[in-house]
Enzyme design. Structure first.
Site, PDB file in Angstrom:
ATOM      1  N   ASN A 215      12.047 -51.893  46.547  1.00  0.00           N
ATOM      2  CA  ASN A 215      12.074 -50.807  45.408  1.00  0.00           C
ATOM      3  C   ASN A 215      13.483 -50.214  45.058  1.00  0.00           C
ATOM      4  O   ASN A 215      14.367 -50.641  45.766  1.00  0.00           O
ATOM      5  CB  ASN A 215      11.250 -49.747  45.679  1.00  0.00           C
ATOM      6  CG  ASN A 215      11.410 -48.802  46.869  1.00  0.00           C
ATOM      7  OD1 ASN A 215      12.653 -48.229  46.824  1.00  0.00           O
ATOM      8  ND2 ASN A 215      10.501 -48.872  47.869  1.00  0.00           N
ATOM      9  N   LYS A 294      10.768 -70.842  54.575  1.00  0.00           N
ATOM     10  CA  LYS A 294      11.270 -70.515  53.049  1.00  0.00           C
ATOM     11  C   LYS A 294       9.671 -71.133  52.330  1.00  0.00           C
ATOM     12  O   LYS A 294       9.561 -72.185  52.526  1.00  0.00           O
ATOM     13  CB  LYS A 294      12.393 -71.235  52.763  1.00  0.00           C
ATOM     14  CG  LYS A 294      12.656 -71.050  51.184  1.00  0.00           C
ATOM     15  CD  LYS A 294      13.843 -71.641  50.771  1.00  0.00           C
ATOM     16  CE  LYS A 294      13.923 -71.455  49.264  1.00  0.00           C
ATOM     17  NZ  LYS A 294      14.943 -72.371  48.707  1.00  0.00           N
ATOM     18  N   ASP A 311       1.436 -44.786  57.126  1.00  0.00           N
ATOM     19  CA  ASP A 311       1.861 -43.479  56.372  1.00  0.00           C
ATOM     20  C   ASP A 311       2.847 -42.685  57.176  1.00  0.00           C
ATOM     21  O   ASP A 311       2.386 -42.100  58.267  1.00  0.00           O
ATOM     22  CB  ASP A 311       0.949 -42.698  55.468  1.00  0.00           C
ATOM     23  CG  ASP A 311       1.427 -41.669  54.599  1.00  0.00           C
ATOM     24  OD1 ASP A 311       2.591 -40.966  55.120  1.00  0.00           O
ATOM     25  OD2 ASP A 311       1.149 -41.471  53.586  1.00  0.00           O
ATOM     26  N   LYS A 346      -1.640 -34.706  53.131  1.00  0.00           N
ATOM     27  CA  LYS A 346      -0.928 -35.290  54.206  1.00  0.00           C
ATOM     28  C   LYS A 346      -0.534 -34.038  55.073  1.00  0.00           C
ATOM     29  O   LYS A 346       0.009 -34.145  56.093  1.00  0.00           O
ATOM     30  CB  LYS A 346       0.433 -35.533  53.642  1.00  0.00           C
ATOM     31  CG  LYS A 346       0.295 -37.173  52.901  1.00  0.00           C
ATOM     32  CD  LYS A 346       1.371 -37.885  52.578  1.00  0.00           C
ATOM     33  CE  LYS A 346       1.322 -39.131  51.912  1.00  0.00           C
ATOM     34  NZ  LYS A 346       2.346 -39.993  51.955  1.00  0.00           N
TER      35      LYS A 346
HETATM   36  O1  PMT Z   1      17.213 -42.996  46.998  1.00  0.00           O
HETATM   37  P1  PMT Z   1      17.376 -42.669  45.418  1.00  0.00           P
HETATM   38  O2  PMT Z   1      17.833 -43.615  44.560  1.00  0.00           O
HETATM   39  O3  PMT Z   1      18.313 -41.311  45.569  1.00  0.00           O
HETATM   40  O4  PMT Z   1      16.087 -42.091  44.994  1.00  0.00           O
HETATM   41  C1  PMT Z   1      15.537 -40.939  45.307  1.00  0.00           C
HETATM   42  C2  PMT Z   1      13.953 -41.023  45.433  1.00  0.00           C
HETATM   43  C3  PMT Z   1      13.529 -41.191  44.083  1.00  0.00           C
HETATM   44  C4  PMT Z   1      13.519 -42.260  46.253  1.00  0.00           C
HETATM   45  C5  PMT Z   1      13.473 -39.847  46.153  1.00  0.00           C
HETATM   46  O5  PMT Z   1      13.924 -38.518  45.517  1.00  0.00           O
HETATM   47  C6  PMT Z   1      11.956 -39.716  46.468  1.00  0.00           C
HETATM   48  O6  PMT Z   1      11.346 -39.428  45.446  1.00  0.00           O
HETATM   49  N1  PMT Z   1      11.438 -40.173  47.620  1.00  0.00           N
HETATM   50  C7  PMT Z   1      10.028 -40.520  47.703  1.00  0.00           C
HETATM   51  C8  PMT Z   1       9.734 -41.811  47.452  1.00  0.00           C
HETATM   52  C9  PMT Z   1       8.223 -42.010  47.634  1.00  0.00           C
HETATM   53  O7  PMT Z   1       7.795 -43.094  48.077  1.00  0.00           O
HETATM   54  O8  PMT Z   1       7.414 -41.172  47.142  1.00  0.00           O
HETATM   55  P2  PMT Z   1       5.739 -41.242  47.379  1.00  0.00           P
HETATM   56  O9  PMT Z   1       5.169 -40.229  46.503  1.00  0.00           O
HETATM   57  O10 PMT Z   1       5.352 -42.640  47.266  1.00  0.00           O
HETATM   58  O11 PMT Z   1       5.425 -40.809  48.860  1.00  0.00           O
HETATM   59  C10 PMT Z   1       5.142 -39.744  49.196  1.00  0.00           C
HETATM   60  C11 PMT Z   1       5.880 -39.160  50.455  1.00  0.00           C
HETATM   61  O12 PMT Z   1       5.357 -39.825  51.574  1.00  0.00           O
HETATM   62  C12 PMT Z   1       7.247 -39.376  50.604  1.00  0.00           C
HETATM   63  O13 PMT Z   1       7.798 -38.292  51.242  1.00  0.00           O
HETATM   64  C13 PMT Z   1       7.519 -40.756  51.282  1.00  0.00           C
HETATM   65  O14 PMT Z   1       8.556 -40.872  52.107  1.00  0.00           O
HETATM   66  C14 PMT Z   1       6.340 -40.688  52.348  1.00  0.00           C
HETATM   67  N2  PMT Z   1       5.585 -41.941  52.869  1.00  0.00           N
HETATM   68  C15 PMT Z   1       5.301 -42.734  51.703  1.00  0.00           C
HETATM   69  C16 PMT Z   1       4.564 -43.978  52.105  1.00  0.00           C
HETATM   70  C17 PMT Z   1       4.629 -44.367  53.615  1.00  0.00           C
HETATM   71  N3  PMT Z   1       4.022 -45.557  54.001  1.00  0.00           N
HETATM   72  N4  PMT Z   1       5.122 -43.405  54.305  1.00  0.00           N
HETATM   73  C18 PMT Z   1       5.815 -42.236  53.994  1.00  0.00           C
HETATM   74  O15 PMT Z   1       6.340 -41.599  55.107  1.00  0.00           O
END
Ligand code: PMT
Length: 404
Positions: A215, A294, A311, A346
């Site tokens: 991403n 590949k 998660d 969570k």
């Molecule tokens: O890195 P930058 O370019 O500065 O951009 C910053 C950002 C947009 C990435 C950052 O501000 C942000 O929003 N990070 C969280 C991105 C995300 O994956 O959000 P989510 O809503 O999908 O996940 C919710 C939370 O669960 C997040 O804290 C994520 O780290 C966590 N998560 C999600 C999935 C997973 N399998 N494990 C996790 O720990």
């Protein structure tokens, strides 16, 4: 002077205001020392300051163009007073003449330095330099009291022989002392002694040995949070997906690639952490069976079977006696609704929600956050990620130490 390791200026943006005083010559040495400490320096030279030192001196020493005009279309187009105010992590006025102190106390905005001081959210400090009678005058003391009450920091002055032949209080502090005090502005101490674990950046999920799913996360937000936590006195471990960023000073960084790697690194360290902050953009799914060789393009279509990743945040939050957990929520719509749902599902202590897509959140230098916990929402309006990170760390510290 060596700056102590725990008072670090590395990567900080220091805006130095130089005003009309014989001590202006010492500001040249100050620029050199701030840069040696790792800061990037821009200088705003007032009309009075320019009577004592040349613009060229500061341009050469700072490595940046000098700023002096408020109402110059060229200068405003390049980096105007609002951009300068946002750029600064700290504004230091050294030397600060009696005149500039009076003007700042009045909240004037009729020259560049005064306008920047009004427009900035960064800490502002003044290093007074003036004749001892001017220093002792009730007007000067009233003005400084006003500034201190508004949160302006005061560095000095020192006592001693003065250029005018008198002796007493009013000498500007030496450049080494001003450098040390400037570095101290960044040590808030709000998380002193705490261990903070942070995830940042993207993950990469292998499709075959050459390709992956990922991403747009640059890691900027997470690295800024790591830096702000260190400034607040924490011991910080940063678990980072692949990024192009330098490790912030005094941060221990662990590099990982996939969500599974990040999960393993986070879960093995979380029991020793006091606070866990998940800024990483973790892939929710990974290819179920990455190809060992590949993949050849010998079919018109290709179907990838994906499987759910663990998660990390939810698993850390579920640990018995686990750390205080702070999640991020990246949303393209219904920000508050989705973030509130993630906070509850969570079982987090706090969540910072940001709008993403169309140039927002991911990759950008700036961001805006809505921070939720059981007590409600606090809006942190758009600002550089470094600044937002400090505000977020201050909120986390407040919630972690309730009532302190
Ligand atoms: O890195 P930058 O370019 O500065 O951009 C910053 C950002 C947009 C990435 C950052 O501000 C942000 O929003 N990070 C969280 C991105 C995300 O994956 O959000 P989510 O809503 O999908 O996940 C919710 C939370 O669960 C997040 O804290 C994520 O780290 C966590 N998560 C999600 C999935 C997973 N399998 N494990 C996790 O720990």
């Amino acid at each position: 002077m060596r700056i102590p390791a725990n008072k670090n200026l590395a990567n900080k943006h220091v805006l130095l205001g130089v005003t009309g005083s014989i001590a202006a010559y010492k500001a040249a040495e100050l620029v050199r020392r701030l840069r040696k400490g790792g800061a990037e320096v821009r200088v705003v030279l007032s009309a009075g300051g320019a009577e004592f030192v040349t613009p060229l001196t500061f341009q050469a020493l700072s490595g940046n163009p000098l700023h002096s005009e408020l109402l110059d279309t060229g200068a405003e187009a390049a980096m105007g007073h609002i951009e300068l105010a946002r750029w600064a992590d700290a504004v230091v006025v050294a030397p600060a003449s009696a005149n500039v102190i009076a003007r700042l106390a009045q909240g004037r905005a009729d020259d560049l330095l005064a306008a920047v001081c009004l427009a900035t959210e960064a800490p502002v400090a003044v290093a007074p330099a003036m004749n001892q009678q001017m220093w002792a005058h009730a007007a000067t003391q009233d003005n400084l009291r006003k500034l201190r009450e508004r949160g302006v920091h005061q560095f000095g002055p020192a006592a001693g022989d003065q250029a005018c032949g008198e002796s007493g209080l009013g000498r500007m502090l030496e450049a080494a002392d001003i450098t040390r005090h400037t570095a101290e502005l960044f040590d808030t101490g709000a998380l002193t002694g705490l261990r903070v674990l942070i995830t940042a950046g993207p993950t990469r999920e292998a499709i075959d040995p050459l390709r992956y799913l990922s991403n747009r996360s640059s890691g900027r937000m997470g690295y800024a949070v790591a830096q702000a936590a260190v400034e607040a006195g924490a011991r910080v471990i940063l678990i980072s997906g692949p990024t192009a960023l330098a490790t912030p000073p005094r941060v221990e960084r662990i590099d990982v690639r996939s969500a599974q790697d990040m999960h393993e690194a986070a879960l093995s360290r979380a029991p020793g952490a006091d606070i866990f902050i998940a800024t990483a953009a973790v892939a929710d799914y990974r290819p179920a069976a990455p190809a060992q060789q590949k993949i050849k393009k010998n079919t018109d279509t290709l179907t990838l079977q994906l499987t759910r990743n663990p998660d990390i945040l939810a698993d850390v939050a579920a640990l018995p006696d686990g750390p205080f957990t702070v999640g991020f929520a990246a949303e393209t719509e219904k920000l508050l609704e989705h973030a509130g749902e993630k906070l509850a599902r969570k079982k987090l202590d706090m969540i910072a929600a940001n709008h993403v897509g169309e140039g927002k959140g991911f990759e950008a230098e700036e961001n805006a956050l809505s921070v939720f916990d059981a007590s409600g929402v606090i809006e942190l309006p758009q600002a550089p990620k470094t600044q937002l990170a400090r505000q977020l760390i201050a909120l986390i510290a407040e919630r972690y130490h309730p009532g302190s």
